[in-house]
Scaffold this active site. Structure first.
Site, PDB file in Angstrom:
ATOM      1  N   ASN A  49       0.825  -1.211   0.000  1.00 43.64           N
ATOM      2  CA  ASN A  49       0.000   0.000   0.000  1.00 43.64           C
ATOM      3  C   ASN A  49       0.859   1.261   0.000  1.00 43.64           C
ATOM      4  O   ASN A  49       0.568   2.237  -0.701  1.00 43.64           O
ATOM      5  CB  ASN A  49      -0.918   0.012   1.223  1.00 43.64           C
ATOM      6  CG  ASN A  49      -2.024  -1.026   1.148  1.00 43.64           C
ATOM      7  OD1 ASN A  49      -2.241  -1.648   0.108  1.00 43.64           O
ATOM      8  ND2 ASN A  49      -2.717  -1.218   2.248  1.00 43.64           N
ATOM      9  N   ARG A 378     -10.372  -4.911 -13.998  1.00 46.63           N
ATOM     10  CA  ARG A 378      -9.257  -5.737 -13.531  1.00 46.63           C
ATOM     11  C   ARG A 378      -9.686  -7.188 -13.648  1.00 46.63           C
ATOM     12  O   ARG A 378     -10.725  -7.575 -13.125  1.00 46.63           O
ATOM     13  CB  ARG A 378      -8.909  -5.434 -12.075  1.00 46.63           C
ATOM     14  CG  ARG A 378      -8.447  -4.017 -11.819  1.00 46.63           C
ATOM     15  CD  ARG A 378      -7.863  -3.880 -10.416  1.00 46.63           C
ATOM     16  NE  ARG A 378      -7.754  -2.495 -10.004  1.00 46.63           N
ATOM     17  CZ  ARG A 378      -6.796  -1.665 -10.389  1.00 46.63           C
ATOM     18  NH1 ARG A 378      -5.864  -2.091 -11.214  1.00 46.63           N
ATOM     19  NH2 ARG A 378      -6.772  -0.413  -9.959  1.00 46.63           N
ATOM     20  N   ARG A 408      -5.196   1.253 -13.360  1.00 43.61           N
ATOM     21  CA  ARG A 408      -3.841   1.438 -12.840  1.00 43.61           C
ATOM     22  C   ARG A 408      -3.189   0.135 -12.417  1.00 43.61           C
ATOM     23  O   ARG A 408      -3.748  -0.646 -11.658  1.00 43.61           O
ATOM     24  CB  ARG A 408      -3.857   2.417 -11.663  1.00 43.61           C
ATOM     25  CG  ARG A 408      -2.473   2.769 -11.151  1.00 43.61           C
ATOM     26  CD  ARG A 408      -2.553   3.841 -10.089  1.00 43.61           C
ATOM     27  NE  ARG A 408      -2.938   5.129 -10.656  1.00 43.61           N
ATOM     28  CZ  ARG A 408      -3.691   6.019 -10.018  1.00 43.61           C
ATOM     29  NH1 ARG A 408      -4.164   5.747  -8.822  1.00 43.61           N
ATOM     30  NH2 ARG A 408      -3.980   7.178 -10.591  1.00 43.61           N
ATOM     31  N   HIS A 438     -15.338   1.964 -15.232  1.00 42.63           N
ATOM     32  CA  HIS A 438     -15.202   1.273 -13.956  1.00 42.63           C
ATOM     33  C   HIS A 438     -16.435   0.439 -13.630  1.00 42.63           C
ATOM     34  O   HIS A 438     -16.461  -0.297 -12.648  1.00 42.63           O
ATOM     35  CB  HIS A 438     -14.949   2.314 -12.859  1.00 42.63           C
ATOM     36  CG  HIS A 438     -14.461   1.756 -11.565  1.00 42.63           C
ATOM     37  ND1 HIS A 438     -15.198   1.802 -10.395  1.00 42.63           N
ATOM     38  CD2 HIS A 438     -13.303   1.122 -11.246  1.00 42.63           C
ATOM     39  CE1 HIS A 438     -14.517   1.238  -9.415  1.00 42.63           C
ATOM     40  NE2 HIS A 438     -13.362   0.816  -9.901  1.00 42.63           N
ATOM     41  N   TYR A 475     -11.946 -10.098  -1.518  1.00 44.30           N
ATOM     42  CA  TYR A 475     -12.690  -8.847  -1.369  1.00 44.30           C
ATOM     43  C   TYR A 475     -14.158  -9.149  -1.097  1.00 44.30           C
ATOM     44  O   TYR A 475     -14.721 -10.094  -1.654  1.00 44.30           O
ATOM     45  CB  TYR A 475     -12.626  -8.003  -2.651  1.00 44.30           C
ATOM     46  CG  TYR A 475     -11.275  -7.472  -3.039  1.00 44.30           C
ATOM     47  CD1 TYR A 475     -10.099  -7.843  -2.382  1.00 44.30           C
ATOM     48  CD2 TYR A 475     -11.146  -6.584  -4.107  1.00 44.30           C
ATOM     49  CE1 TYR A 475      -8.869  -7.347  -2.764  1.00 44.30           C
ATOM     50  CE2 TYR A 475      -9.918  -6.082  -4.508  1.00 44.30           C
ATOM     51  CZ  TYR A 475      -8.783  -6.470  -3.839  1.00 44.30           C
ATOM     52  OH  TYR A 475      -7.563  -5.983  -4.217  1.00 44.30           O
ATOM     53  N   ARG A 571     -14.403   2.201   4.365  1.00 40.91           N
ATOM     54  CA  ARG A 571     -13.211   1.397   4.627  1.00 40.91           C
ATOM     55  C   ARG A 571     -11.948   2.235   4.698  1.00 40.91           C
ATOM     56  O   ARG A 571     -11.119   2.078   5.590  1.00 40.91           O
ATOM     57  CB  ARG A 571     -13.039   0.346   3.523  1.00 40.91           C
ATOM     58  CG  ARG A 571     -11.835  -0.567   3.730  1.00 40.91           C
ATOM     59  CD  ARG A 571     -11.449  -1.256   2.447  1.00 40.91           C
ATOM     60  NE  ARG A 571     -10.717  -0.399   1.541  1.00 40.91           N
ATOM     61  CZ  ARG A 571     -10.659  -0.563   0.230  1.00 40.91           C
ATOM     62  NH1 ARG A 571     -11.338  -1.528  -0.347  1.00 40.91           N
ATOM     63  NH2 ARG A 571      -9.960   0.262  -0.521  1.00 40.91           N
ATOM     64  N   HIS A 599     -15.020  -4.083   0.097  1.00 39.36           N
ATOM     65  CA  HIS A 599     -15.004  -3.476  -1.232  1.00 39.36           C
ATOM     66  C   HIS A 599     -16.390  -3.122  -1.751  1.00 39.36           C
ATOM     67  O   HIS A 599     -16.517  -2.358  -2.703  1.00 39.36           O
ATOM     68  CB  HIS A 599     -14.304  -4.436  -2.204  1.00 39.36           C
ATOM     69  CG  HIS A 599     -13.936  -3.827  -3.517  1.00 39.36           C
ATOM     70  ND1 HIS A 599     -14.610  -4.118  -4.688  1.00 39.36           N
ATOM     71  CD2 HIS A 599     -12.964  -2.932  -3.857  1.00 39.36           C
ATOM     72  CE1 HIS A 599     -14.069  -3.447  -5.687  1.00 39.36           C
ATOM     73  NE2 HIS A 599     -13.066  -2.720  -5.213  1.00 39.36           N
TER      74      HIS A 599
END
Length: 693
Positions: A49, A378, A408, A438, A475, A571, A599
């Site tokens: 992170n 992703r 990303r 997204h 997640y 979160r 998530h």
């Protein structure tokens, strides 16, 4: 009419809140109730992170400072001020991280037979085995680079492991360079497991850096090594693509990816024993200053220790395994027959991701399926789902895939999948330039028999999380499958706008960024405020990953002032300040950090007793509202609506052992069970929806 934006004093800083989240993650590593190898894993997660934080957020701050952009953020702090604050907090987290590793986790692992022998502790047998390993596996692939006018400082890859060596003496050519660089090839493992007979324990690991330190003299024959120091540089990894100038996003991105590994340096990590002379030399080479230097007591890249839990077969030191559950409606029944009668809700990872894979697999194997449309944000380099889409296109199905090339750190994988899909005749679209796609959605068109004869029927899957089977096990996310014609029509309309041209159409059910989501959320908050002002029950519960958008925060403050009871389960980053009299006294903010990464995005508005429940791909951030393609969709089935409240919201409000309550100053306090039983949302959902394996 829009309300005013809150003054800076009513906002918390985004960068500091990101670091505050990482404090909560690191607290998992300090929690003795967490299995030992999982505590080590949490330490490595913090490292990962922080890497991304420096690569993107700190890199952005440094770029603003360099360009002389003094514009403050919503919290009123300019880039230089934020950088100074971030520097102080990040150092404290890194220091705590290494202290926890060296003082607590590694000694506890040693007591369990998982050891990391230091060089000064190696036995004669270990030294011999390690020496043999060095000559057999390392020496042939290492390339020492002596620094002199003919050998300038080498290009150093982003986040790669390197060694700076101080030397004395002359080499065979009479050169007397006092420094050299040794780069560790990325193909080499950073941790090497010793045979139990040699290691003295069932699981004994030695660091690659220790092996090289012990034998670095072999690379510089006849010279004296005065010092050898590991170092690592973190670079700006944000890709720049001029979306107003480019003609082909695919080609432009391929070119930009080549430069990611060599962006401007933003952080230098060195071993704590690195000499001052070498530190100054390295800072100069990378164009960095003292505030960019981080000395660490141990490996410069703790993320590489993530391999240890996977290599150690000690189930009692890990979270208990479980078998994800399946909805009872799917018990041996054809998926499409189920969807004709009812919507289907999946709650991952507590429930299996397999029905989603099966939903997509149908496109390739079912002769009645004519077409599939799919978004990809992703999905990973090794994706069963993407292989299915390739197979479906190869078999002549009409396959349309909207691939987000700017996801990303997944850009390269997505480029590769796009190329494979195009090779087999799929329609590949790269979304809308300037707006990341997204949204998580899939639409299947199937020819079926009915009383009216042959008809085309549509089925959709919409979700809060990515089509990524690995993260679906890590997640928490919701996915909804439906044959509701109005919902299917809405999803089809979004695909039409992504692949074609035309004005945004009115949707029956879906709230859609960048067109309607923001105004719909604002309207829903205002409606609760109106009801509260009329003395009627009013309630908002919203679960998300981040809350930053200024107007939404102002609307929440106004709703709180009107008497609306608001619970926010955020979160990560939250710029809103809760619990301030006459501003946010009716707002509570909590963050749940546990085994799984929270998530899912779930929004609840009481709406006069109608209890509207929405699931979304979007957080409440500027980018999600205005610079992305996002979906927010209602749960229409009353039984499933109750399930979302029962599983996706209430357990998190009841959690008293993994929930952190936010203070008005932006700090967090971990709740502890008092009287009554311990409540953990994730543990309860595992018990309810999954089974031990």
């Amino acid at each position: 009419m829009n309300r005013r934006i809150p003054p800076p004093a009513q906002f918390l800083n985004r960068e500091l809140e990101i670091l505050e989240f990482n404090r909560r993650v690191l607290a998992q590593a300090a929690d003795e109730s967490v299995p030992l190898l999982e505590r080590l894993r949490f330490i490595t997660i913090v490292s990962s992170n922080l890497d991304e934080f420096f690569e993107i957020r700190v890199a952005g701050l440094k770029e603003q400072i360099k360009l002389g952009l003094p514009e403050p953020g919503p919290d009123g702090h300019g880039p230089a001020d934020v950088f100074a604050m971030v520097n102080k907090v990040a150092r404290a987290i890194v220091a705590e991280q290494y202290q926890l590793l060296n003082g607590t986790v590694l000694p506890a692992l040693a007591r369990e037979g998982v050891v990391f022998p230091r060089r000064e502790e190696w036995t004669a047998a270990q030294r011999q085995w390690i020496r043999d390993y060095f000559f057999r596996e390392l020496l042939p692939v290492l390339t020492p680079i002596g620094l002199d006018p003919a050998h300038p400082f080498p290009r150093v890859l982003n986040k790669s492991l390197n060694f700076a060596v101080e030397l004395e003496g002359r080499d065979a050519f009479g050169r007397s360079s006092r420094a050299a660089i040794v780069q560790a090839p990325r193909a080499l493992p950073r941790l090497i497991r010793l045979p139990p007979a040699v290691g003295g324990a069932e699981y004994a690991f030695v660091f690659l850096s220790s092996i090289l330190h012990a034998h670095v003299g072999e690379l510089f024959s006849g010279m004296h090594v005065e010092g050898c120091y590991q170092f690592r540089v973190t670079r700006n990894s944000d890709l720049f693509v001029d979306e107003e100038e480019i003609k082909n996003l695919h080609t432009a991105l391929q070119g930009e990816l080549l430069h990611r590994h060599f962006g401007d340096a933003v952080r230098l990590e060195v071993a704590d024993n690195c000499s001052e002379r070498m530190v100054e030399f390295l800072l100069q080479q990378f164009g960095l200053q003292a505030p960019d230097l981080y000395r660490v007591e141990g490996p410069v890249n703790l993320y590489r220790m993530r391999e240890v839990p996977d290599q150690v077969d000690r189930p009692e030191l890990k979270y208990p395994p479980f078998q994800p559950g399946l909805p009872t409606a799917l018990d041996g029944t054809d998926l499409f027959e189920v969807l004709k009668k009812q919507d289907l809700l999946l709650h991952h990872p507590f429930q299996s991701f397999l029905p989603v894979i099966d939903f997509i697999r149908t496109t390739a194997n079912d002769p009645n399926v004519i077409a599939i449309k799919q978004t990809v944000y992703r999905t990973g380099t090794d994706s069963e789902l993407m292989e299915i889409l390739v197979d479906a296109a190869r078999k002549g199905k009409e396959v349309t895939v909207v691939v987000e090339l700017m996801a990303r750190f997944d850009e390269e994988a997505n480029l590769n999948w796009a190329a494979r899909l195009e090779e087999v005749g799929a329609h590949v679209v790269y979304g809308v330039v300037g707006h990341k796609t997204h949204a998580k959605m899939s639409l299947i068109v199937r020819r079926e028999d009915s009383e009216q004869g042959s008809v085309l029927r549509r089925y959709v899957h919409v979700a809060t999380g990515n089509y990524h089977p690995r993260t679906a096990r890590l997640y928490t996310d919701f996915g909804l499958m439906s044959a509701n014609e109005e919902l299917c029509s809405d999803v089809n309309e979004v695909f039409k706008q992504l692949t074609g041209l035309g004005r945004a159409s009115k949707m029956k059910h879906i709230w859609y960024s960048p067109f309607t989501l923001h105004k719909r959320i604002v309207a829903a908050i205002r409606e609760e405020a109106k009801l509260a002002a009329e003395g009627k029950p009013a309630r908002i519960i919203a679960k998300m990953n981040a809350l930053l958008e200024p107007q939404i925060i102002e609307e929440l403050y106004a709703a709180s002032g009107a008497g609306v009871k608001i619970d926010l389960i955020v979160r990560g980053v939250c710029a809103l300040k809760p619990g301030i009299p006459e501003l946010s006294e009716n707002i509570r903010v909590r963050s749940v950090v546990g085994r799984f990464l929270e998530h899912s995005r779930v929004f609840y508005f009481n709406n006069g007793g109608a209890e509207d429940v929405y699931l979304a791909s979007a957080d409440w951030m500027d980018r999600n509202f205005f610079r992305r393609i996002e979906l927010c969709f209602p749960v229409l089935d009353p039984a499933l609506k109750r399930r979302v409240i029962r599983e996706g919201l209430q357990p998190y409000l009841d959690d008293n052992c993994q929930a952190w309550v936010m203070n008005p100053d932006g700090g967090y306090e971990l709740l502890k069970p008092r009287r009554g039983r311990r409540r953990s949302a994730q543990e309860e959902l595992l018990f309810t929806l999954a089974t031990p394996s």
